[in-house]
Structure formats: structure tokens, C-alpha cells
Design a protein around this motif. Structure first.
Motif: not given
Lengths: 506, 204
Positions: B182-183, B185-186
Motif C-alpha cells: 500500500x505504501x 500508493x502513498x
């Protein structure tokens, strides 16, 4: 969801872009950051709650990985799960090693700069009582907590659901969760509740009719005139046990009662912010032409006070009924209007489980065919995130006023928060409970579950306002009967499981 | 996270409905702020005689010699319902369980499984009963084969196809760290966050 299903009628309907949206659709859309290539949605999380039982490990594991909390001012910690509820409590708990959980949570929260409702804070209490009470849960926001009863907070029109500790870490670090979009279900409660019948009876009745997996994989919106007629605290009780229906969460559209409840609470918006928030909140309802994946309808006129007889919340009967036989098909789905999401097999999870029912009867020490009312009890418990708000205490006190608990019976009242406790004391309810023979405690989850400390004792029979009658949930081999605060209070007086309506009408 | 591709193991039948996470790991067994040391408390209420003891109940399936090395549990509907405690999954993993085959799962439990390399595998109750009957004939020999990339269970020469969400399958097969994933997509998340602060300022 689990099991996974192919795209639903409602999804196809939605994809046309022409028709109305459900409340859930609106909340999901509001928080959708982007769809992921793996089929999940990246959902923005407004607020996170933690408690010392599962939050401690999330915080320590996050720190060990060298990861930081994205937005600490939107994270709240409560001490509730394993704290003692004796008035002179400290970090030392009846549960061995409880101190470690409390200290790890406190230190983790302080290091990360989180909001903390610590043990000595006048706002301390059970997370799902404290959050609405403080105005932290609000319509239209997403809120998660590593606690399955987070669905309680859907009563305010928030999208609130329970997660594990790893997911909590994910939400803390990234401010999002990767979630497969749940399906949608609407449960319409029509008609009017009879006197002495409560939201607790509504949700137990629903689970009894459709099974403990009846809402599996669904965000369940509770609606209809009987839901609109409930006060906010009763709505929280209804949503609280959505997880016992295996739902992703429970939801109720905000209305005038929601706004009136929120106004003036510490974290609620004020002034211009209130005006802007209210304008948004008023858009949060299911459109008239919205399509749900499944719809159920329950006529509240049929609901009697409910009491569980077994070891799953679906093992429930009218307090006026008899304990069912092991071979029975009393889990039915005749209320179903449309069962796109819920097949007959899902709904009747227990119908084919004669062995499970026989096992439950044996565990509970009950005879099939015996009247459930009149079953002698050893203990009565009023507490938990299900039924320990001020209205619950008022209802129990209405039964207890001028009466006494049967001698020899152990009766305990644990208010849902220290604010609830203080309010009850202002109203003199503590005196009613004490005079009746109830212990009057400080707030916490207490004996809703047995964590190795205080418990009700081997094979003791407890009638309880809590949410789970699982084996050994409240103590070793403890036999739990779930019921409303009125039923628990009435049963405490007589010493046997008792229909509360007669005492309430006197 | 440990990857999950194929598993060929002993499958222990625990064909009960609504096996809740309190049963999988009683709260009294969660003694430390740790993901370790939980295997011993797995199914403690059923596995041991009397609360707090470690005297084994001989009839409980995981105490029977032929199932001690089980890496798969066959169970009934709504497995893992109830409390969100991830300790249930950590306890199962520490005991050596890598997959649960059931007709349905508690949603929080299933997500917890996927985050910890444990496969929640859905088959019909009748298929599970068929597999259980075959396993019980000779548990050590009649091992169940799970092929996750192929989404297929093999038992007694029969193949059973199963569905699993693409995201969960990828997470398990590749052993991904969800946070790290997910990071990536930060920037998108931060843009969303800033836009939301402007649109719903009362929340901040």
C-alpha cells in the motif's frame, strides 16, 4: 467475502449509473481512494480506535518495524478490556500480566502522540460506548478498531467495522485499508415493539431466524419504522450484534435523533463546521430506488423478549418458549424478501447441525422441551458494549426499584463508561442497584469475557446483557444466557430466567 | 510473510459449526503482548481437561496421534466467527496449521489469516464431509493436497476447485507485506487526505 461470490445484482445495478445508491454505497464512494489491481478497494480511514488487549500488540509491532502513525490526532486509545472494575483499581489487574498490556498501550500511545483515555480519565470506558459519547463516531466517516464490536458505531451512520491487529497497523501507517467491497443487505423492522421488548430482543430474534452467518459478507443497513423509533443507544445495541450475524458491519441512516444526540459532544463539530457537516449528513440515506443484494423484513409485533439457550447467539428462543430439541429446523429464512446474497444454506447454518445443538444442550445442562423461563440461575450481569449505556441502566433500574436480588445470587452492574456511571449516580440509579443487591462497578469490559482474571465460576449459570454465549466465554464452563437488561434484572430478582414484562408493568 | 503455494498435509476433521475465536484461543491464554507463545493455548478449552491444566483430552482430534502433525483443519460453517483477536491465527500458525477448509469464515478472521500466511479455503459442506470420511480411514496416509495457484484441492483422487478473492490469493502466494504494498500508493493517499481535509474540515 468469505465465501467469495460473483458480482451481485446490486453491483450490476450500480454500474448502470442511473439508479439510486444505498447508504453503504455513498459511504464507500466517499472513502474510495482507488481500486487496486488485485480487486480490492483502497479505503480511506478517518479514525482508528485501539484498546489495550489488541492495540498493544499493534503498537509494539509497528514500533518494532520502525513504522510511524500517519495521522496520530485521528487515533484514540481506550483502556477497557482487561482493566479491573473495582473502584480502587490500578495498572495491576486480577488477570495475571494485565499490567503489561496496559503499560504497553500507554507507552505506545504516548510515543506515537495518540489520544489516550487512560485508566484514571473521567472519560474512560468501553471503546464503543466512549466513541459515540465523546462525539468521535459521526455520520459519514470511516472508523476501524481491532475489536469485532466496532460495528456498534454504525448506529450513527458511520462506516465502522472490526479488524485484526495487522489491519490496525495497516490503517495506522497508511491511513487506508485494502478491502474487498462487501455486499449490501437491508433489514427492515416494521410494526411496533411491544412494551418490555427492546433492541436486544430485535437483534437476537433476527439472528435466531436467519442464523449466526445470516449476514455473512454483507454491510447490513437496519431501517424501517421500528428502527427510526429507537433512541440512539438502542440503535447502538442493534448494530452491536451485527457481527454476531456475521455481517461486515451494521448501519443506520442518520436522522434528527442522530443530530440531536451528537450536538454539543466534545468532538462533534460546532458553529460553521456543524452547519457544513449537517448538510452532508442529510445526504446519507439509501435512495428510494436503491437496490440491495439482499433484503429481509421483520415484523416487530411478533417479537417477544428473547433469551439464548445454547452456545451460539443463534441458539435463541422467546422467553415464553421451550428449549428446542437437538434435531430441529427452527433457523428459517421465511422473512426473506429477496435472497440474492443469502442462500437457504447460508441462512440455516444450524439446521443440519444436530450434533452441534446436542453438544450445546449438554454444555448448557438443559433438557430439550423444558420451558426456558424458570431455569435457575447463579449470576446476573449487566454490562458490555451491547447493553451498559444509561438507558440500559435506567431500564434495569425500573425493574429493580423496590425489589431485591434473590439471596445467594451474584449480581453485578458494570457501567459502559465512567460518564455513564457518573450520570447514573446523578440519577440515583447506583442506589437502586446497590439496594437491590447488585455490585456497582467502575467501567470496563469486565466479565463479558474471561481473560484469566475475574470470572463467574465453573458451570455457573449467568443471565447476561452481553453479546456472546460461547463456551467458557464468561468463565470456565460458564453457562451464559444472553438477554436484555430488563430480562436480566427480572431474572436476578426471581433467581430464575424470567419474562420481565410483568415486573415492568407494575 | 511465508508464501503459500502447495501444501500436502494431514487434515484434521473438526466438523462443528460456528467454531469461534474464543474457542480457537481462549482469552485467558493470551498472556503476553506478543504474537508468540500462543500455540500451546490453541483450542485449550477442548484440548485439555480442566481449565488451566495441560492434561490432554484424549478424544480431541488434535490430541490423537494420527493428527498431531496436522497442517490442515476441516471444519463447519462460519469458522472463526466472533472476536477479532488475531491471536487465533497466530496460535493456529504456531501449532503448524497452514490451511482451514470450511464452508464459510468469519470475515475478520479470514482477513487475519491472509495477513499471516494461513489459507482460509472455502468448499461446500458436503465436499468437506466426503474428504473427512476419506481422511479418517487412514489420516497419516490419506493426505490432502492444496494447490493455491491452481485453486484446487485434491483428496482421494478427486479434484475440488475453489474460489478465492484475487487479492487474498496474491497476498498468500507471493507472501506480500500489505503495508509495504500500500505504501507504494502513498502519493495518491496523501492527495486524497489533503482533498478530504478541505472537503470535510470538521473532522480535522
Amino acid at each position: 467475502m468469505w465465501p467469495p461470490r460473483s458480482s451481485s445484482a446490486a453491483q450490476k445495478h450500480r454500474s448502470t449509473g442511473l439508479m439510486g445508491l444505498t447508504l453503504f454505497d455513498k459511504l464507500w464512494q466517499e472513502h474510495l481512494v482507488e481500486q487496486q489491481p488485485d480487486g480490492t478497494d483502497l479505503i480511506y480511514i478517518d479514525r482508528v480506535f485501539l484498546h489495550e488487549r489488541t492495540g498493544s500488540i499493534a503498537l509494539s509491532s509497528l514500533a518494532a518495524a520502525g513504522r510511524r502513525v500517519f495521522c496520530p490526532q485521528q487515533v484514540f486509545c481506550c483502556m477497557d478490556h482487561i482493566v479491573d472494575t473495582y473502584p480502587d483499581r490500578s495498572d495491576d489487574t486480577t488477570m495475571p500480566s494485565g499490567r503489561d498490556f496496559i503499560v504497553a498501550t500507554r507507552e505506545g500511545a504516548q510515543a506515537a502522540g495518540l489520544n489516550l483515555f487512560d485508566l484514571d480519565d473521567p472519560r474512560q470506558g468501553i471503546v464503543h460506548v466512549v466513541s459515540p459519547e465523546q462525539g468521535i463516531a459521526q455520520p459519514g466517516l470511516t472508523l476501524v478498531c481491532p475489536d469485532s464490536h466496532t460495528c456498534t458505531q454504525g448506529a450513527l451512520g458511520a462506516l465502522a467495522w472490526g479488524i485484526g491487529s495487522s489491519e490496525a497497523e495497516h490503517a495506522l501507517v497508511t491511513k487506508t485499508l485494502r478491502v474487498k467491497r462487501p455486499r449490501s443487505m437491508r433489514v427492515r423492522f416494521t410494526g411496533e415493539l411491544q412494551p418490555g421488548v427492546t433492541a436486544k430482543d430485535m437483534i437476537l430474534y433476527l439472528i435466531g431466524r436467519h442464523g449466526a452467518a445470516g449476514g455473512s459478507g454483507c454491510a447490513v443497513e437496519f431501517s424501517g419504522p421500528a428502527v427510526q423509533a429507537l433512541d440512539m443507544e438502542a440503535r447502538m445495541t442493534l448494530c452491536n450484534m451485527a457481527v454476531e450475524f456475521s455481517a461486515f458491519t451494521g448501519l443506520i441512516a442518520p436522522d434528527a435523533a442522530t443530530l440531536a444526540y451528537l450536538q454539543g459532544r466534545p468532538y462533534a463539530p460546532r458553529g460553521e463546521h456543524w452547519t457544513a457537516a449537517e448538510a452532508y449528513w442529510r445526504t446519507l440515506y439509501s435512495d428510494a430506488d436503491a437496490v440491495f443484494d439482499a433484503e429481509l423484513e421483520v415484523d416487530c409485533g411478533n417479537i417477544q423478549p428473547q433469551v439464548t439457550w445454547g452456545t451460539s447467539p443463534q441458539h435463541v428462543v422467546d422467553v415464553t418458549a421451550r428449549v428446542p430439541a437437538a434435531v430441529s429446523t427452527d433457523v428459517v429464512s421465511t422473512d426473506a424478501v429477496s435472497t440474492d446474497a443469502v442462500s437457504a444454506d447460508d441462512a440455516s447454518t444450524d439446521a443440519g447441525d444436530a450434533a452441534g445443538r446436542a453438544r450445546a444442550l449438554d454444555y448448557m445442562g438443559l433438557e430439550a422441551g423444558a420451558a426456558i423461563a424458570g431455569t435457575p440461575i447463579d449470576c446476573a450481569f449487566i454490562g458490555s458494549c451491547t447493553n451498559a449505556r444509561i438507558s440500559d441502566l435506567r431500564l434495569a433500574a425500573a425493574v429493580l426499584r423496590g425489589r431485591r436480588v434473590r439471596p445467594g445470587l451474584r449480581a453485578i452492574c458494570v457501567p459502559g463508561s465512567m460518564q455513564v456511571r457518573a450520570q447514573a449516580e446523578r440519577e440515583g440509579l447506583d442506589q437502586v442497584f446497590r439496594a437491590a443487591g447488585f455490585e456497582w462497578r467502575a467501567s470496563g469490559c469486565s466479565m463479558c469475557f474471561y481473560a484469566g482474571g475475574e470470572h463467574f465460576g465453573f458451570q455457573q449459570r449467568v443471565v447476561s446483557t452481553t453479546n456472546r454465549n460461547f463456551e467458557s466465554r464468561q468463565g470456565p464452563q460458564t453457562r451464559t444466557h444472553l438477554a436484555s437488561p430488563a430480562t436480566v434484572a427480572a431474572s436476578a430478582v426471581t433467581g430464575v430466567i424470567t419474562d420481565p414484562r410483568e415486573m415492568l408493568s407494575q | 510473510m511465508e508464501k503459500f503455494e502447495q501444501l500436502h498435509g494431514v487434515a484434521a476433521p473438526l466438523l462443528r459449526a460456528n467454531v469461534d475465536t474464543d474457542a480457537i484461543i481462549p482469552s485467558r491464554e493470551m498472556k503476553r503482548v506478543s504474537k508468540q507463545g500462543l500455540g500451546e493455548g490453541l483450542f485449550a478449552g477442548w484440548r485439555y481437561i480442566g481449565e488451566g491444566t495441560r492434561e490432554e483430552a484424549p478424544a480431541f482430534v488434535l490430541n490423537r496421534p494420527e493428527y498431531r502433525g496436522a497442517s490442515i483443519i476441516l471444519s463447519g460453517p462460519n469458522f472463526g466467527c466472533g472476536s477479532s483477536r488475531e491471536h487465533a491465527v497466530w496460535a493456529l500458525r504456531e501449532f503448524g496449521i497452514r490451511a482451514i477448509i470450511a464452508p464459510g469464515f468469519g470475515a475478520i478472521f479470514a482477513n487475519n489469516c491472509v495477513r499471516n500466511g494461513l489459507l482460509p479455503l472455502v468448499l461446500d459442506a458436503s465436499q468437506i464431509e466426503t474428504i473427512a470420511r476419506w481422511v479418517e480411514q487412514n489420516p497419516a496416509v490419506n493426505r490432502v493436497l492444496i494447490d493455491l495457484p491452481a485453486q484446487r484441492v485434491t483428496a482421494d483422487g478427486q479434484h475440488y476447485a475453489f474460489d478465492i478473492e484475487a487479492g487474498a490469493r496474491q497476498m498468500l502466494v507471493e507472501g506480500l507485506d500489505a503495508i509495504a504494498l500500500t505504501q507504494t500508493r502513498q502519493p495518491v493517499i496523501e492527495a486524497f487526505h489533503e482533498a478530504r481535509r478541505r472537503q470535510r474540515p470538521w473532522l480535522y
